[in-house]
Design an enzyme around this catalytic site. Sequence first.
Site, mmCIF file in Angstrom:
data_model
loop_
_atom_site.group_PDB
_atom_site.id
_atom_site.type_symbol
_atom_site.label_atom_id
_atom_site.label_comp_id
_atom_site.label_asym_id
_atom_site.label_seq_id
_atom_site.Cartn_x
_atom_site.Cartn_y
_atom_site.Cartn_z
ATOM 1 N N CYS A 1 -4.769 -2.808 2.911
ATOM 2 C CA CYS A 1 -4.485 -2.885 4.267
ATOM 3 C C CYS A 1 -5.847 -3.210 5.178
ATOM 4 C CB CYS A 1 -4.101 -1.401 4.563
ATOM 5 S SG CYS A 1 -3.279 -1.555 5.886
ATOM 6 N N ASN B 1 0.158 -0.920 5.307
ATOM 7 C CA ASN B 1 1.128 -0.026 6.086
ATOM 8 C C ASN B 1 0.483 -0.103 7.645
ATOM 9 O OD1 ASN B 1 2.605 2.599 4.350
ATOM 10 N ND2 ASN B 1 1.912 0.737 3.489
ATOM 11 N N GLU C 1 0.713 -1.260 -0.065
ATOM 12 C CA GLU C 1 -0.080 0.065 0.085
ATOM 13 C C GLU C 1 0.826 1.198 0.112
ATOM 14 O OE1 GLU C 1 -1.645 0.536 3.982
ATOM 15 O OE2 GLU C 1 -3.233 1.875 2.993
ATOM 16 N N ASN D 1 -6.989 6.231 -1.561
ATOM 17 C CA ASN D 1 -5.827 5.280 -1.412
ATOM 18 C C ASN D 1 -6.186 4.270 -2.443
ATOM 19 O OD1 ASN D 1 -3.771 3.462 -0.110
ATOM 20 N ND2 ASN D 1 -4.617 3.896 1.616
ATOM 21 N N GLU E 1 -6.013 8.848 7.783
ATOM 22 C CA GLU E 1 -6.737 8.369 6.420
ATOM 23 C C GLU E 1 -7.930 8.796 6.186
ATOM 24 O OE1 GLU E 1 -4.687 3.981 6.665
ATOM 25 O OE2 GLU E 1 -5.741 4.504 4.915
ATOM 26 N N LYS F 1 -9.403 2.182 -1.613
ATOM 27 C CA LYS F 1 -9.428 1.470 -0.545
ATOM 28 C C LYS F 1 -10.691 1.855 -0.110
ATOM 29 C CE LYS F 1 -7.135 1.242 3.802
ATOM 30 N NZ LYS F 1 -5.898 1.811 4.718
#
Length: 313
Positions: A168, A193, A46, A106, A142, A123
């Site tokens: 993730c 991550n 990621e 993302n 995020e 994501k």
Amino acid sequence: MRNIRVAAAQLGPIQLEESRVRVIERMLDLVAQARAAGAGLIVFPELALTTFFPRWYREDVADFDRFYETQMPGPDTARLFTAAREAGMGLYLGYAELTPEGARYNSSVLVAPDGTVAGKYRKVHLPGHADYDETRDFQHLEKRYFTPGDLGFGVWQMLGGRLGMAICTDRRWPETYRVMGLKGVEMILMGYNTPSHNGLRPAEGPEKRQFHNRLSVQAGAYQNSTWVVAVAKAGREDGHHMIGGTLIVNPDGEIVAEARTEADELVVHDCDLDATAFGKQTMFDFARHRRIEHYGLIASQTGVEKPWGPASS
Ligand code: ING
């Protein structure tokens, strides 16, 4: 036998001030290693091109525009696409996406061995928070820097099988795997991550984080009879540690290969897509065993609603 030799390309830390060119050089070296190993697919983490910048608060998110890609491939990533194509390899790459309309995701791309973008994912499950949280030892913003993905969970025909993508935190949510499972996915690729400690109390440590990493990926693989390849960006970035533990899990939920370091490391394994068939034809033959008349709340209700109804409901 439909074998894909998979190269899970774990990356060590990328510091806030590390040059993009230096990162690409590191990734090209992993592509070269994968080529020498005869891999047919390479999977990066990621946000593979930059430090995990959502740990830093910025009032104006545009201050971090330098960490986003406005083209895929762009000038820097074109070198990766070319190297993978010349090696005859498929490629999964996680990156921060800035669209022409100014939307921020993302994201990840699935690139075919001929260099064309076969699929794109954004994501869906964004963890953390949107505003500065002074109670945290470090931020996980995020929800500030990205918008929840709007593409759903795609599955694409590539390399002789059905490949899907996630990123993730998606790996912690069973819905991620099941939607792709219902599309017949045979291999799910994902990068992550994962901070070794949470910014909140009580602190989970790296051991607990690694346990949840394995647990989530193994469960998703087994319960949908699919391969899962999960690739870390690991190590200490500007003093903030992230777990390694890059792993490849087979359709029985067994870990068949795992990284040993927290640095740039290639984890290679031959994955036979036909190994997904037994589970899909027996225990997880969805058409024969699922009872969707009882599952409605999963898609109609977001959170827990109180007060609970009668014990029988
Ligand atoms: N990282 C973390 C992950 O899901 C997180 C967020 C950390 C969730 C710790 C729960 C506990 O692995 C990203 N980037 O989603």
